[in-house]
Design an enzyme around this catalytic site. Structure first.
Site, PDB file in Angstrom:
ATOM      1  CE  LYS A 157      -0.248  -0.602   5.002  1.00 26.15           C
ATOM      2  NZ  LYS A 157      -1.007  -1.251   6.087  1.00 26.15           N
TER       3      LYS A 157
ATOM      4  NE  ARG B 190      -6.138  -0.059  11.666  1.00 23.64           N
ATOM      5  CZ  ARG B 190      -4.881  -0.194  11.218  1.00 23.64           C
ATOM      6  NH1 ARG B 190      -3.988   0.741  11.504  1.00 23.64           N
ATOM      7  NH2 ARG B 190      -4.513  -1.229  10.513  1.00 23.64           N
TER       8      ARG B 190
ATOM      9  CE1 TYR C 121      11.920  32.017   3.318  1.00 24.91           C
ATOM     10  CE2 TYR C 121      12.158  29.629   3.191  1.00 24.91           C
ATOM     11  CZ  TYR C 121      11.820  30.839   2.602  1.00 24.91           C
ATOM     12  OH  TYR C 121      11.400  30.868   1.304  1.00 24.91           O
TER      13      TYR C 121
ATOM     14  CG  MET D 199       8.393  23.467  -0.530  1.00 30.70           C
ATOM     15  SD  MET D 199       7.202  24.410  -1.495  1.00 30.70           S
ATOM     16  CE  MET D 199       6.342  25.326  -0.221  1.00 30.70           C
TER      17      MET D 199
HETATM   18  C1  LIG Z   1      -0.136  -2.072   6.765  1.00 32.76           C
HETATM   19  C2  LIG Z   1      -0.627  -3.398   7.184  1.00 32.76           C
HETATM   20  C3  LIG Z   1       0.268  -4.465   7.316  1.00 32.76           C
HETATM   21  C4  LIG Z   1       1.767  -4.292   7.266  1.00 32.76           C
HETATM   22  O1  LIG Z   1       2.201  -3.806   8.522  1.00 32.76           O
HETATM   23  P1  LIG Z   1       3.735  -3.474   8.861  1.00 32.76           P
HETATM   24  O2  LIG Z   1       3.698  -3.065  10.278  1.00 32.76           O
HETATM   25  O3  LIG Z   1       4.124  -2.363   7.935  1.00 32.76           O
HETATM   26  O4  LIG Z   1       4.523  -4.696   8.611  1.00 32.76           O
HETATM   27  C5  LIG Z   1      -0.262  -5.716   7.569  1.00 32.76           C
HETATM   28  N1  LIG Z   1      -1.606  -5.897   7.712  1.00 32.76           N
HETATM   29  C6  LIG Z   1      -2.487  -4.878   7.625  1.00 32.76           C
HETATM   30  C7  LIG Z   1      -3.929  -5.149   7.816  1.00 32.76           C
HETATM   31  C8  LIG Z   1      -2.037  -3.599   7.377  1.00 32.76           C
HETATM   32  O5  LIG Z   1      -2.899  -2.585   7.311  1.00 32.76           O
END
Ligand SMILES: *Cc1c(COP(=O)(O)O)cnc(C)c1O
Length: 344
Positions: free
Chosen positions: A39, A133, A249, A296
């Site tokens: 992701k 969550r 700055y 920046m």
């Molecule tokens: C992001 C995520 C992972 C990976 O977690 P890490 O701590 O980056 O290894 C695994 N499972 C779910 C559901 C996640 O959202």
């Protein structure tokens, strides 16, 4: 139009380290396979650069958060091996999932009904064992809408795997109790830190993200996980300033003596936030302290240790994640995902 010239900042990706980190996590997963959380554009490091490496190393199971991330991933790996963690918001998501063959991770009873009403098919199922969550409650596993699903991977997510918290064992016990409650093909619980908690947590499939990309969330991973991402920037200007002159700055740095300084072309728009103030770049073994506030698009450096450096020379920002996290008070996750898209 002709291609623009390469930018004066780049993110070097050590592909061998990335492949090795996946193999290490796969081996640490014991009888389970390691998948990969890809992701957020492989945590900011780039799907196009990272996915072929992970696939070549042997990784076959991939996870993103959003449907918008799917096209970039299935350009490299089979759609049937990708899951979307945020599941289904509406009919457009259902249609896209069925068209592509990418699996939604069902996170609620509403999502389960939406999926089945839209025609259903293979999906994953997230059960919330305490992080509060995403995911259905364990008691909801008995609901007919869940029982009707064709579940490939039954999964849950650990809240505190990077700590020696009693909650890890509690979540493990709750997850184990869920396993007989719904038909499924495989089970999955551990993220990167969870892999380091041992084989009890591995089940059939682990889902590391952070540690693939060099993150070290637990001491067990310290000597096994290698740095993957190396930010580098070219000097775009060098200048000599006199004692008493200030830099940047709000003039927060004032030279105590005549000195040579240099400007590198990356800044907080690239993810090098102001919390890097006080850190240093390197040229070989030599340390070049950051002067004043990060801008920046620019950072000013003290070139006293390397006065021969000239415009066009490349410098490194030390980015070993546990050290950088300590330096900046950002998390290792933030240090990766904050990196901008101007790097070459
Ligand atoms: C992001 C995520 C992972 C990976 O977690 P890490 O701590 O980056 O290894 C695994 N499972 C779910 C559901 C996640 O959202």
């Amino acid at each position: 139009m002709t291609c623009p010239p390469p930018p004066s900042l780049r993110l070097h990706i050590d592909s061998d380290a990335l492949a090795q980190n996946w193999r290490t996590l796969d081996a640490m997963s014991g009888a389970a396979r390691a998948g990969a959380a890809v992701k957020a554009d492989c945590y900011g490091l780039g799907v196009d650069r990272c996915l072929p490496v992970l696939h070549e190393a042997g990784c076959r199971d991939f996870f993103v958060a959003h449907w918008s991330e799917v096209p970039g991933v299935i350009a490299h790996v089979p759609a049937q091996r990708l899951s979307v963690l945020h599941g289904l918001l509406g009919a457009d998501d259902v249609r896209f999932a069925r068209e592509t063959g990418v699996r939604p991770v069902i996170d609620s009873l509403r999502q389960a009904r939406l999926w089945s009403e839209g025609g259903g098919g293979a999906c994953d199922l997230m059960v919330d064992t305490g992080i509060n969550r995403l995911g259905i409650a364990p008691a909801e596993l008995a609901d007919p809408s869940i029982q009707a699903l064709e579940v490939r991977v039954l999964m849950s997510h650990l809240a505190c795997a990077d700590e020696d918290a009693a909650m890890n064992a509690r979540q493990l016990a709750v997850f184990r109790d869920c396993i007989p409650a719904v038909a499924h093909e495989e089970t999955s619980l551990a993220n990167s830190a969870g892999v380091a908690l041992g084989s009890d947590y591995a089940f059939d499939l682990t889902r590391p993200g952070l540690s693939l990309y060099g993150g070290i969330p637990r001491p067990e991973l310290e000597d096994r996980i290698a740095q993957v991402a190396y930010p580098q920037a070219a000097l775009i200007q060098v200048r000599d300033i006199a004692a008493g002159a200030s830099v940047g700055y709000n003039a927060t740095f004032t030279a105590g003596e005549d000195m040579r300084i240099g400007v590198v072309s990356l800044g907080y728009a690239d993810g090098i936030l102001r919390s890097w103030g006080g850190a240093h770049f390197t040229h070989g073994e030599r340390r070049l302290p950051i002067l004043g506030k990060v801008s920046m698009d620019m950072i000013v450096l003290d070139l006293s240790a390397a006065p021969e450096l000239a415009e066009g020379d490349w410098l490194d920002l030390p980015y070993r994640l546990p050290d950088a996290a300590q330096q900046t008070t950002l998390s290792q996750y933030e240090l990766l995902t904050v990196l901008g898209n101007r790097f070459g």
